[in-house]
Write a protein that holds these residues in place. Structure first.
Motif, PDB file in Angstrom:
ATOM      1  N   ASP A   1       0.974  -1.307  -0.104  1.00  0.00           N
ATOM      2  CA  ASP A   1      -0.266  -0.027   0.004  1.00  0.00           C
ATOM      3  C   ASP A   1       0.973   1.243   0.176  1.00  0.00           C
ATOM      4  O   ASP A   1       1.020   2.097  -0.474  1.00  0.00           O
ATOM      5  CB  ASP A   1      -0.773   0.215   1.539  1.00  0.00           C
ATOM      6  CG  ASP A   1      -2.281  -0.954   1.344  1.00  0.00           C
ATOM      7  OD1 ASP A   1      -2.175  -1.435   0.372  1.00  0.00           O
ATOM      8  OD2 ASP A   1      -2.589  -0.959   2.238  1.00  0.00           O
ATOM      9  N   LEU A   2       1.616   1.242   0.144  1.00  0.00           N
ATOM     10  CA  LEU A   2       3.109   2.167   0.632  1.00  0.00           C
ATOM     11  C   LEU A   2       3.254   2.620  -0.287  1.00  0.00           C
ATOM     12  O   LEU A   2       4.032   3.419  -1.123  1.00  0.00           O
ATOM     13  CB  LEU A   2       3.843   2.034   1.420  1.00  0.00           C
ATOM     14  CG  LEU A   2       4.002   2.247   3.091  1.00  0.00           C
ATOM     15  CD1 LEU A   2       4.855   1.532   3.930  1.00  0.00           C
ATOM     16  CD2 LEU A   2       2.895   3.660   3.273  1.00  0.00           C
ATOM     17  N   LEU A   3       3.891   1.672  -1.295  1.00  0.00           N
ATOM     18  CA  LEU A   3       4.511   1.821  -2.728  1.00  0.00           C
ATOM     19  C   LEU A   3       3.142   2.298  -3.769  1.00  0.00           C
ATOM     20  O   LEU A   3       3.804   2.985  -4.167  1.00  0.00           O
ATOM     21  CB  LEU A   3       4.864   0.202  -3.019  1.00  0.00           C
ATOM     22  CG  LEU A   3       5.718   0.256  -4.133  1.00  0.00           C
ATOM     23  CD1 LEU A   3       6.664   1.108  -4.526  1.00  0.00           C
ATOM     24  CD2 LEU A   3       6.036  -1.527  -5.262  1.00  0.00           C
ATOM     25  N   ASN A   4       2.182   1.586  -3.103  1.00  0.00           N
ATOM     26  CA  ASN A   4       0.764   1.831  -4.131  1.00  0.00           C
ATOM     27  C   ASN A   4       0.914   2.997  -3.914  1.00  0.00           C
ATOM     28  O   ASN A   4       0.044   4.024  -5.295  1.00  0.00           O
ATOM     29  CB  ASN A   4      -0.367   1.118  -4.195  1.00  0.00           C
ATOM     30  CG  ASN A   4       0.432  -0.736  -5.123  1.00  0.00           C
ATOM     31  OD1 ASN A   4       0.692  -0.467  -5.813  1.00  0.00           O
ATOM     32  ND2 ASN A   4      -0.114  -1.189  -3.888  1.00  0.00           N
ATOM     33  N   HIS A   5       1.527   4.327  -3.282  1.00  0.00           N
ATOM     34  CA  HIS A   5       0.770   5.750  -3.030  1.00  0.00           C
ATOM     35  C   HIS A   5       2.189   6.534  -3.283  1.00  0.00           C
ATOM     36  O   HIS A   5       2.042   7.352  -3.156  1.00  0.00           O
ATOM     37  CB  HIS A   5       0.158   5.799  -1.433  1.00  0.00           C
ATOM     38  CG  HIS A   5      -1.289   5.233  -1.333  1.00  0.00           C
ATOM     39  ND1 HIS A   5      -1.070   3.633  -0.701  1.00  0.00           N
ATOM     40  CD2 HIS A   5      -2.064   6.067  -1.845  1.00  0.00           C
ATOM     41  CE1 HIS A   5      -3.053   3.842  -1.011  1.00  0.00           C
ATOM     42  NE2 HIS A   5      -3.169   4.728  -1.049  1.00  0.00           N
ATOM     43  N   ALA A   6       3.323   5.785  -3.471  1.00  0.00           N
ATOM     44  CA  ALA A   6       4.338   6.329  -4.027  1.00  0.00           C
ATOM     45  C   ALA A   6       4.294   7.931  -4.816  1.00  0.00           C
ATOM     46  O   ALA A   6       3.464   7.233  -6.110  1.00  0.00           O
ATOM     47  CB  ALA A   6       5.214   5.865  -4.219  1.00  0.00           C
ATOM     48  N   THR A   7       5.278   8.631  -5.293  1.00  0.00           N
ATOM     49  CA  THR A   7       4.520   9.242  -6.505  1.00  0.00           C
ATOM     50  C   THR A   7       6.299  10.283  -6.779  1.00  0.00           C
ATOM     51  O   THR A   7       6.887  10.190  -5.912  1.00  0.00           O
ATOM     52  CB  THR A   7       3.633  10.431  -6.119  1.00  0.00           C
ATOM     53  OG1 THR A   7       3.814  11.499  -5.018  1.00  0.00           O
ATOM     54  CG2 THR A   7       2.295  10.111  -5.790  1.00  0.00           C
ATOM     55  N   LEU A   8       5.989  10.823  -8.085  1.00  0.00           N
ATOM     56  CA  LEU A   8       6.999  11.299  -8.501  1.00  0.00           C
ATOM     57  C   LEU A   8       6.949  13.077  -7.998  1.00  0.00           C
ATOM     58  O   LEU A   8       5.807  13.084  -8.513  1.00  0.00           O
ATOM     59  CB  LEU A   8       7.622  10.661 -10.008  1.00  0.00           C
ATOM     60  CG  LEU A   8       8.279   9.662  -9.873  1.00  0.00           C
ATOM     61  CD1 LEU A   8       8.142   9.019 -11.407  1.00  0.00           C
ATOM     62  CD2 LEU A   8       9.355   8.821  -9.473  1.00  0.00           C
ATOM     63  N   CYS A   9       8.084  13.399  -7.810  1.00  0.00           N
ATOM     64  CA  CYS A   9       8.034  14.940  -8.019  1.00  0.00           C
ATOM     65  C   CYS A   9       9.643  15.348  -8.315  1.00  0.00           C
ATOM     66  O   CYS A   9      10.159  14.288  -7.946  1.00  0.00           O
ATOM     67  CB  CYS A   9       7.753  15.231  -6.604  1.00  0.00           C
ATOM     68  SG  CYS A   9       8.620  14.710  -5.214  1.00  0.00           S
ATOM     69  N   GLY A  10       9.002  16.786  -7.877  1.00  0.00           N
ATOM     70  CA  GLY A  10      10.824  17.398  -8.743  1.00  0.00           C
ATOM     71  C   GLY A  10      11.728  17.510  -9.730  1.00  0.00           C
ATOM     72  O   GLY A  10      12.442  18.183 -10.154  1.00  0.00           O
ATOM     73  N   GLY A  11      10.834  16.649 -10.670  1.00  0.00           N
ATOM     74  CA  GLY A  11      11.167  16.820 -12.034  1.00  0.00           C
ATOM     75  C   GLY A  11      10.855  17.090 -12.982  1.00  0.00           C
ATOM     76  O   GLY A  11       9.496  17.844 -12.986  1.00  0.00           O
ATOM     77  N   LYS A  12      10.781  17.373 -14.152  1.00  0.00           N
ATOM     78  CA  LYS A  12      10.537  17.692 -15.815  1.00  0.00           C
ATOM     79  C   LYS A  12       9.341  17.847 -15.581  1.00  0.00           C
ATOM     80  O   LYS A  12       9.154  16.156 -15.757  1.00  0.00           O
ATOM     81  CB  LYS A  12      11.392  17.987 -16.812  1.00  0.00           C
ATOM     82  CG  LYS A  12      13.173  18.105 -16.974  1.00  0.00           C
ATOM     83  CD  LYS A  12      12.775  18.383 -17.949  1.00  0.00           C
ATOM     84  CE  LYS A  12      14.707  18.614 -18.000  1.00  0.00           C
ATOM     85  NZ  LYS A  12      15.506  18.610 -19.123  1.00  0.00           N
ATOM     86  N   GLU A  13       8.255  18.459 -15.946  1.00  0.00           N
ATOM     87  CA  GLU A  13       6.920  17.859 -16.012  1.00  0.00           C
ATOM     88  C   GLU A  13       5.716  17.374 -14.384  1.00  0.00           C
ATOM     89  O   GLU A  13       4.855  16.770 -15.172  1.00  0.00           O
ATOM     90  CB  GLU A  13       6.497  18.446 -17.156  1.00  0.00           C
ATOM     91  CG  GLU A  13       6.971  18.259 -18.551  1.00  0.00           C
ATOM     92  CD  GLU A  13       6.261  17.501 -19.966  1.00  0.00           C
ATOM     93  OE1 GLU A  13       5.863  16.571 -20.281  1.00  0.00           O
ATOM     94  OE2 GLU A  13       6.904  18.219 -20.541  1.00  0.00           O
ATOM     95  N   GLN A  14       6.494  17.814 -13.682  1.00  0.00           N
ATOM     96  CA  GLN A  14       6.380  17.410 -12.352  1.00  0.00           C
ATOM     97  C   GLN A  14       6.418  18.093 -11.673  1.00  0.00           C
ATOM     98  O   GLN A  14       6.831  19.528 -11.174  1.00  0.00           O
ATOM     99  CB  GLN A  14       7.233  15.878 -11.869  1.00  0.00           C
ATOM    100  CG  GLN A  14       8.140  14.618 -12.839  1.00  0.00           C
ATOM    101  CD  GLN A  14       9.017  14.216 -12.287  1.00  0.00           C
ATOM    102  OE1 GLN A  14       9.618  14.512 -11.286  1.00  0.00           O
ATOM    103  NE2 GLN A  14       8.864  12.805 -12.848  1.00  0.00           N
ATOM    104  N   PRO A  15       5.318  17.819 -10.473  1.00  0.00           N
ATOM    105  CA  PRO A  15       4.605  18.898  -9.254  1.00  0.00           C
ATOM    106  C   PRO A  15       5.717  19.316  -7.840  1.00  0.00           C
ATOM    107  O   PRO A  15       6.602  17.982  -8.497  1.00  0.00           O
ATOM    108  CB  PRO A  15       3.679  18.243  -8.589  1.00  0.00           C
ATOM    109  CG  PRO A  15       4.089  16.330  -8.865  1.00  0.00           C
ATOM    110  CD  PRO A  15       4.285  16.749 -10.235  1.00  0.00           C
ATOM    111  N   PRO A  16       6.073  20.425  -7.498  1.00  0.00           N
ATOM    112  CA  PRO A  16       6.995  20.091  -6.587  1.00  0.00           C
ATOM    113  C   PRO A  16       7.614  19.958  -5.926  1.00  0.00           C
ATOM    114  O   PRO A  16       5.902  18.990  -4.915  1.00  0.00           O
ATOM    115  CB  PRO A  16       7.468  21.691  -6.609  1.00  0.00           C
ATOM    116  CG  PRO A  16       5.924  22.448  -7.271  1.00  0.00           C
ATOM    117  CD  PRO A  16       5.268  21.764  -7.744  1.00  0.00           C
TER     118      PRO A  16
END
Length: 211
Positions: A193-208
């Motif tokens: 569940d923790l893994l499924n809620h992971a998100t990317l951020c800080g890169g190009k076209e990604q949220p800060p």
């Protein structure tokens, strides 16, 4: 399995992670160095009540961060362990499944007893290609006399690869022997569940990323 996984990945790409827990960790218990990562990162919450235990690497490049229960030590943990590592991507899609396969092969070769592997699953985590697997080695040496299990996932970002690992070690010879990987389905589901809620951020076209 932590050392097996880390050493194998370093030969392919040295890894790293984003901080998701507060940086106000107990400095007396913390090992390594604390810094705020720059660029693309993976936001993944550690299990409830776990502390930041170790961090090292380059804020602008490859680094690793580790979490574990409050009373566990970095070198002799028992109940649980979580790490996230970041490494540069070479632009080739589909690397996550290849890396997971190599990591599991290394774990099997280095297991001193019987290695029970999990079936690999290739999926998506909030739009990012992800490969998940793991297993349990029933004889892992003095640091884990009753074996060590691990669930691993490699998440493909646009600029980096992220290796997430959850580990566990039985405290006695017979603890959880009724379960194939010496972990309850409920505990394994918490990690998934923790893994499924992971998100990317800080890169190009990604949220800060959060401050």
């Amino acid at each position: 399995m932590k050392k097996i996984f880390t050493s194998l990945l370093m030969s392919a790409w040295l890894a790293a992670v984003t901080l998701t827990a507060p940086l106000q960790a107990n400095a007396a218990l913390l090992e390594g160095s604390i810094f705020q990562p720059n660029g693309e990162n993976l936001i993944i919450q550690p299990p409830s009540g776990w502390r930041l235990a170790y961090m090292n690497g380059d804020p602008n490049g490859d680094y690793v961060v580790e979490f574990m229960p409050q009373n566990e030590s970095h070198d002799s943990w028992r109940e649980g362990y979580m790490s996230v590592q970041r490494g540069a991507i070479d632009g080739t899609a589909g690397m996550s499944s290849q890396i997971v396969q190599r990591v599991l092969q290394g774990a099997q070769l280095n297991c001193q007893g019987h290695f029970a592997a999990m079936k690999r699953k290739d999926t998506m985590t909030n739009g990012a290609a992800t490969s998940i697997s793991g297993g349990f080695c029933d004889r892992y040496g003095a640091v884990a006399p009753y074996g060590e299990g691990s669930m691993i996932a490699v998440v493909e970002g646009k600029e980096h690869l992220f290796l997430v690992q959850f580990g566990w070690r039985p405290a006695t010879e017979n603890e959880l022997k009724d379960y194939g990987w010496r972990i309850t389905p409920q505990k394994l589901q918490v990690y998934l569940d923790l893994l499924n809620h992971a998100t990317l951020c800080g890169g190009k076209e990604q949220p800060p990323c959060p401050p």
